[in-house]
Design a protein around this motif. Sequence first.
Motif, PDB file in Angstrom:
ATOM      1  N   ALA A   2      14.090  21.731  12.265  1.00  0.00           N
ATOM      2  CA  ALA A   2      14.691  20.441  12.082  1.00  0.00           C
ATOM      3  C   ALA A   2      14.359  19.789  13.216  1.00  0.00           C
ATOM      4  O   ALA A   2      14.008  20.270  14.430  1.00  0.00           O
ATOM      5  CB  ALA A   2      16.328  20.535  12.080  1.00  0.00           C
ATOM      6  N   LEU A   3      14.138  18.310  13.240  1.00  0.00           N
ATOM      7  CA  LEU A   3      13.717  17.465  14.233  1.00  0.00           C
ATOM      8  C   LEU A   3      14.899  17.183  15.406  1.00  0.00           C
ATOM      9  O   LEU A   3      15.985  17.038  14.946  1.00  0.00           O
ATOM     10  CB  LEU A   3      13.324  16.002  13.635  1.00  0.00           C
ATOM     11  CG  LEU A   3      13.017  14.975  14.719  1.00  0.00           C
ATOM     12  CD1 LEU A   3      11.773  15.306  15.283  1.00  0.00           C
ATOM     13  CD2 LEU A   3      13.068  13.664  14.129  1.00  0.00           C
ATOM     14  N   ASP A   4      14.541  17.483  16.403  1.00  0.00           N
ATOM     15  CA  ASP A   4      15.440  17.243  17.737  1.00  0.00           C
ATOM     16  C   ASP A   4      14.515  16.420  18.463  1.00  0.00           C
ATOM     17  O   ASP A   4      13.617  16.852  19.079  1.00  0.00           O
ATOM     18  CB  ASP A   4      15.598  18.751  18.268  1.00  0.00           C
ATOM     19  CG  ASP A   4      16.564  18.553  19.480  1.00  0.00           C
ATOM     20  OD1 ASP A   4      16.766  17.312  19.760  1.00  0.00           O
ATOM     21  OD2 ASP A   4      17.108  19.717  20.018  1.00  0.00           O
ATOM     22  N   PRO A   5      14.986  15.187  18.612  1.00  0.00           N
ATOM     23  CA  PRO A   5      14.267  14.196  19.410  1.00  0.00           C
ATOM     24  C   PRO A   5      14.175  14.832  20.654  1.00  0.00           C
ATOM     25  O   PRO A   5      13.004  14.359  21.388  1.00  0.00           O
ATOM     26  CB  PRO A   5      15.256  13.186  19.380  1.00  0.00           C
ATOM     27  CG  PRO A   5      15.934  13.287  18.204  1.00  0.00           C
ATOM     28  CD  PRO A   5      16.171  14.665  18.048  1.00  0.00           C
ATOM     29  N   ALA A   6      14.969  15.680  21.586  1.00  0.00           N
ATOM     30  CA  ALA A   6      14.922  16.129  22.710  1.00  0.00           C
ATOM     31  C   ALA A   6      13.519  17.015  22.750  1.00  0.00           C
ATOM     32  O   ALA A   6      12.854  17.198  23.787  1.00  0.00           O
ATOM     33  CB  ALA A   6      16.206  16.897  23.364  1.00  0.00           C
ATOM     34  N   LEU A   7      13.109  17.717  21.573  1.00  0.00           N
ATOM     35  CA  LEU A   7      11.944  18.584  21.607  1.00  0.00           C
ATOM     36  C   LEU A   7      10.595  17.815  21.074  1.00  0.00           C
ATOM     37  O   LEU A   7       9.743  18.713  21.025  1.00  0.00           O
ATOM     38  CB  LEU A   7      12.519  19.816  20.843  1.00  0.00           C
ATOM     39  CG  LEU A   7      13.424  20.642  21.218  1.00  0.00           C
ATOM     40  CD1 LEU A   7      13.919  21.823  20.178  1.00  0.00           C
ATOM     41  CD2 LEU A   7      13.193  21.104  22.802  1.00  0.00           C
ATOM     42  N   GLU A   8      10.929  16.688  20.597  1.00  0.00           N
ATOM     43  CA  GLU A   8       9.568  16.012  19.928  1.00  0.00           C
ATOM     44  C   GLU A   8       8.412  16.078  21.000  1.00  0.00           C
ATOM     45  O   GLU A   8       7.302  16.280  20.066  1.00  0.00           O
ATOM     46  CB  GLU A   8       9.909  14.705  19.638  1.00  0.00           C
ATOM     47  CG  GLU A   8       9.188  14.002  18.713  1.00  0.00           C
ATOM     48  CD  GLU A   8       9.678  12.496  18.177  1.00  0.00           C
ATOM     49  OE1 GLU A   8       9.335  12.298  17.243  1.00  0.00           O
ATOM     50  OE2 GLU A   8      10.054  11.880  19.335  1.00  0.00           O
ATOM     51  N   VAL A  17       8.202  19.884  10.212  1.00  0.00           N
ATOM     52  CA  VAL A  17       9.436  19.327  10.640  1.00  0.00           C
ATOM     53  C   VAL A  17      10.325  18.784   9.498  1.00  0.00           C
ATOM     54  O   VAL A  17       9.707  18.246   8.667  1.00  0.00           O
ATOM     55  CB  VAL A  17       9.526  18.441  11.641  1.00  0.00           C
ATOM     56  CG1 VAL A  17       8.904  19.289  13.020  1.00  0.00           C
ATOM     57  CG2 VAL A  17       9.027  17.238  11.432  1.00  0.00           C
ATOM     58  N   TYR A  19      13.584  16.399   8.350  1.00  0.00           N
ATOM     59  CA  TYR A  19      14.053  14.985   8.907  1.00  0.00           C
ATOM     60  C   TYR A  19      14.897  14.407   7.656  1.00  0.00           C
ATOM     61  O   TYR A  19      14.176  13.908   6.721  1.00  0.00           O
ATOM     62  CB  TYR A  19      13.153  14.153   9.680  1.00  0.00           C
ATOM     63  CG  TYR A  19      13.939  12.712  10.188  1.00  0.00           C
ATOM     64  CD1 TYR A  19      14.646  12.678  11.208  1.00  0.00           C
ATOM     65  CD2 TYR A  19      13.840  11.578   9.252  1.00  0.00           C
ATOM     66  CE1 TYR A  19      15.426  11.683  11.883  1.00  0.00           C
ATOM     67  CE2 TYR A  19      14.262  10.364   9.832  1.00  0.00           C
ATOM     68  CZ  TYR A  19      14.949  10.567  11.001  1.00  0.00           C
ATOM     69  OH  TYR A  19      15.636   9.371  11.577  1.00  0.00           O
TER      70      TYR A  19
END
Length: 82
Positions: A2-8, A17, A19
């Motif tokens: 799943a998209l996690d902006p902190a890990l992008e 991914v 989203y």
Amino acid sequence: MALDPALESTFRVGQVVTYDGSTYLVISEPPAGAPDTSPNYILLAAAGETGATGAEPQEQQEQGLQVRQDRVRLSHLHQVLV
């Protein structure tokens, strides 16, 4: 994943991914922005429409019983014919 902006910033080319119910492939490293608007992702599978609600548990049991009864009848018929 799943998209996690902190890990992008750790996403690599070829990573898949999800989203907002859709699935995307990372094509640029590091990707930036939301997959549904960023050129750094390619859509692999779009989110589907919300489907109808399934049968209630009692209906499922009754339907399952009917299927089993039908299979027994077909099995018996097959034995008679063979």
